[in-house]
Design a protein around this motif. Structure first.
Motif, PDB file in Angstrom:
ATOM      1  N   TYR A 114      83.004  34.790  44.881  1.00 56.55           N
ATOM      2  CA  TYR A 114      83.056  36.331  45.666  1.00 56.55           C
ATOM      3  C   TYR A 114      83.271  35.826  46.649  1.00 56.55           C
ATOM      4  CZ  TYR A 114      82.956  40.453  47.723  1.00 56.55           C
ATOM      5  OH  TYR A 114      83.032  41.814  48.567  1.00 56.55           O
ATOM      6  N   ALA A 233      81.793  37.820  40.592  1.00 57.18           N
ATOM      7  CA  ALA A 233      82.449  38.352  41.291  1.00 57.18           C
ATOM      8  C   ALA A 233      81.790  39.787  42.824  1.00 57.18           C
ATOM      9  CB  ALA A 233      83.790  39.212  41.668  1.00 57.18           C
ATOM     10  N   THR A 244      76.984  42.030  45.316  1.00 65.71           N
ATOM     11  CA  THR A 244      77.196  40.756  44.228  1.00 65.71           C
ATOM     12  C   THR A 244      76.813  41.131  42.737  1.00 65.71           C
ATOM     13  OG1 THR A 244      76.394  38.373  44.444  1.00 65.71           O
ATOM     14  CG2 THR A 244      75.393  39.975  46.038  1.00 65.71           C
ATOM     15  N   GLY A 326      83.079  41.871  38.593  1.00 66.39           N
ATOM     16  CA  GLY A 326      82.661  42.465  40.337  1.00 66.39           C
ATOM     17  C   GLY A 326      82.605  44.092  40.039  1.00 66.39           C
ATOM     18  N   ASP A 430      87.734  40.587  37.401  1.00 68.61           N
ATOM     19  CA  ASP A 430      88.173  42.222  38.533  1.00 68.61           C
ATOM     20  C   ASP A 430      89.395  43.565  37.827  1.00 68.61           C
ATOM     21  OD1 ASP A 430      87.145  40.741  41.051  1.00 68.61           O
ATOM     22  OD2 ASP A 430      88.825  40.049  42.136  1.00 68.61           O
ATOM     23  N   ASN A 522      90.416  37.118  39.336  1.00 64.43           N
ATOM     24  CA  ASN A 522      90.600  37.465  40.446  1.00 64.43           C
ATOM     25  C   ASN A 522      91.859  38.134  41.050  1.00 64.43           C
ATOM     26  OD1 ASN A 522      87.709  35.695  41.372  1.00 64.43           O
ATOM     27  ND2 ASN A 522      87.264  37.839  40.718  1.00 64.43           N
TER      28      ASN A 522
END
Ligand code: FEO
Ligand code: CA
Ligand code: CA
Ligand code: CA
Length: 633
Positions: A114, A233, A244, A326, A430, A522
């Motif tokens: 990320y 991510a 994070t 994420g 994501d 992502n």
């Protein structure tokens, strides 16, 4: 990852919805799901190398697999920071033959994932200097140390000293960067530069803080933990902090566990006695026989304040414990903040957290993440979906099922979501809201284990080797979507794989022979709302390099993906991060050279330095247009 990381499902009962319903829907609509009449309603047009009906004007790259990377013509790519580069001013020069824990603790870590680029002052704008944050997800032991053999050999035979290096190679890095000649470079280490590792002291907050399962010999309070692991991510918050996310932490814990309830809980997270990594043989807290609860302290979302170098990172347990990909935010109309999250495992779930109170920009509550509602997604075949709250005392989340508190619920978020009958997905990576059209995009990377009986409307392909992208549509106008709504509509944006070769691959009809993709991971959105998709796993799944693909999300070029960047062999692409004016694209090139048989001495690539005798180095790159202006255009 080159071993069966996200790929061993631990959900014991991935429910199937009724496949007859799906069959009926498919045959009736003859298209994708969810009542999106515009979905893939493409117009066949020629000249896709130059965009066809896409609003993107760059010349598409050809698919290939190579030792080095490539970017669309008219763009320049620059390496910004590599594994081993200095983060703290006192960091020694990088020497790949003599990496030590002390040096690694001051240098850029391994396997950057990320990325966030932040203004130098909280709430400011990005000028000629900025802060770059990068996660360091995991280690390729075979490519970090000489004489270790291939990947599985190296991880198993890691020494105590090397394991300490690997601890320091995890975590994250914060560095100052500055503009130079139309691009960006690493600046001299500034006061905010910081390394977070798997040993950095962190605070535990929220419903699981102090829980009996969070207490260890080293921390009888259950309120302090050393470090974060496998940060994949992430995201940011409206109050200027970084989130994070801990993902495949299970592979770092080993040893036998006897306590039945805890052992059952660990099984659901894929924690086993003999994991691929050998840390538990050298470090007591990673050995469950000695510290049965240490693993419970990982798998969380960690909040870091980049503007206060003294601040202690905080594990925000209200957001649940799972293999977090994420956590990206969108605002609800009433000012509450909504965080979208994926649990990246075959047959696991999509989650959302809605803060209990609105964000007040004039006087931000820095503990807004400690109170709110965690929910899990259930997708119906009629094109609607519902967010099911994981709230202690409601539905099945009671003492009868072993949930005595909200702490129990967040610690075993997966089991709670199982009981609520969430939809088992094809590895949610994501989940990110498009700020222009108000829709939320879910990257579902793949799931080769799904059988024909296990398909459901949202995961319609058995043996899904290439993944798909799902789109959720919150109620409300596109510029005022209600991300906190209990129900939304949904549909599929694309189904990955090579059209004509892979059953059910589906894109815009004008997608070129190079524009198809495999294993979306992502994503990012540019200022026009176009989606930039980074892939992970296309090499093994499809025989092409991982890369970055860009598509319109609206209009005549909707879902017409085009190849913009191609990674070096073995690497996945993470991070994608566009500056607000689209003038630069930052990419994290993770695990270059992670190919079968690759070793330190004989790697499949030595990207990006190509120094004989030296291994490849995970690196952050920045792509700009040679003529200036928005990348991709
Ligand atoms: Fe670390 Fe889900 O990728
Ligand atoms: Ca990922
Ligand atoms: Ca992203
Ligand atoms: Ca991935």
């Amino acid at each position: 990852m080159d071993f069966d990381a996200e790929n061993t499902p631990s959900n014991p009962d991935p429910r199937e919805t009724i496949s007859e319903i799906i069959e009926r829907r498919f045959s009736r609509r003859g298209a994708l799901l969810g009542g999106l009449s515009t979905a893939l309603a493409g117009v066949a047009e020629a000249a896709p190398m130059h965009g066809g009906p896409s609003t993107l004007t760059f010349a598409e790259l050809p698919h290939q697999l190579a030792q080095t990377d490539a970017v669309a013509a008219g763009h320049q790519s620059r390496v910004l920071i590599r594994w081993g580069d200095p983060v703290l001013p006192e960091a020694p020069p990088f020497d790949p033959r003599r990496v030590t824990a002390a040096a690694q603790a001051m240098q850029f870590g391994y396997n950057n994932d990320y990325l966030a680029v932040l203004p130098m002052q909280r709430g400011g704008a990005i000028g000629d200097r900025a802060l770059l944050w990068a996660n360091h997800e995991y280690t390729n032991t075979n490519l970090m140390f000489p004489g270790m053999g291939t990947s599985s050999q190296a991880r198993a035979r890691v020494s105590a000293e090397q394991a300490e290096v690997e601890l320091m190679a995890h975590g994250g890095s914060l560095v100052e960067i500055e503009r130079e000649g139309g691009s960006w470079k690493l600046a001299r280490a500034g006061q905010l530069n910081r390394r977070i590792t798997a040993t950095t002291p962190m605070r535990i907050s929220g419903p699981a803080a102090g829980h009996p399962w969070m207490r260890t010999n080293a921390d009888p309070s259950g309120l302090r933990v050393l470090g974060m692991l496998n940060n994949c991510a992430g995201g940011t918050t409206p109050w200027g902090t970084i989130l994070t996310c801990e993902e495949n932490f299970n592979f770092l814990f080993g040893g036998e566990l006897t306590e039945p309830a805890l052992a059952e809980s660990h099984r659901r997270y894929g924690i086993v006695a003999n994991p691929p990594y050998g840390w538990h043989r050298h470090i007591a807290r990673f050995n469950r026989t000695q510290e049965p609860n240490e693993a419970n302290r990982f798998g969380w979302v960690v909040e870091i304040d980049p503007y206060d170098p003294q601040s202690m990172p905080v594990k925000r347990t209200a957001l649940g414990r799972f293999k977090h990909e994420g956590a990206t935010y969108a605002m609800a109309p009433d000012g509450r903040v909504v965080f979208y999250m994926g649990d990246d495992q075959r047959f696991d779930y999509v989650y959302r957290f809605v803060t209990a109170r609105p964000h007040n920009p004039a006087n931000p509550d820095r503990n807004l993440l400690d109170e709110g509602t965690l929910s899990v997604a259930r997708y119906e075949a009629d094109g609607t979906m519902r967010w099911l709250p994981l709230v202690h005392g409601t539905g099945p989340l009671t003492e009868a099922n072993g949930f005595r508190s909200q702490g129990d619920v967040v610690l075993e978020a997966r089991r709670a979501a199982d009981l609520l009958q969430a939809t088992p997905m094809d590895r949610p990576e994501d989940v990110e809201a498009n700020p222009i059209n108000g829709r939320v995009y879910v990257m579902l990377t793949n799931n080769a284990n799904r059988s024909a009986e296990q398909v459901n409307a949202a995961n319609p392909r058995p043996a899904n080797a290439h993944g798909h992208v799902l789109e959720m549509i919150p109620p409300g106008a596109p510029d005022r979507p209600d991300h906190a709504a209990e129900t939304m509509r949904w549909g599929l944006f694309l189904r990955a794989g090579k059209p004509g070769l892979d059953a059910g691959a589906q894109y815009h009809r004008a997608t070129s022979e190079h524009g198809w993709l495999s294993c979306p991971d992502n994503c990012a959105f540019d200022s026009k709302g176009r989606i930039w998709i980074a892939t992970d796993g296309a090499g093994s799944a499809a025989g092409v390099a991982d890369g970055v693909y860009v598509a319109d999300t609206e209009g005549r070029g909707r879902a017409l993906t085009r190849l913009f960047y191609q990674a070096p062999t073995g690497a996945e692409v993470c991070g994608p991060l566009l500056l607000p004016d689209d003038s630069a694209l930052f990419l994290a090139i993770q695990h270059p050279g992670e190919d079968p048989g690759s070793t330190f001495e004989n790697p499949s690539t030595r990207w990006p330095d190509f120094v004989e005798g030296a291994p490849p180095r995970p690196s952050v790159i920045v792509i700009t247009r040679e003529a200036g202006g928005p990348v991709g255009s």
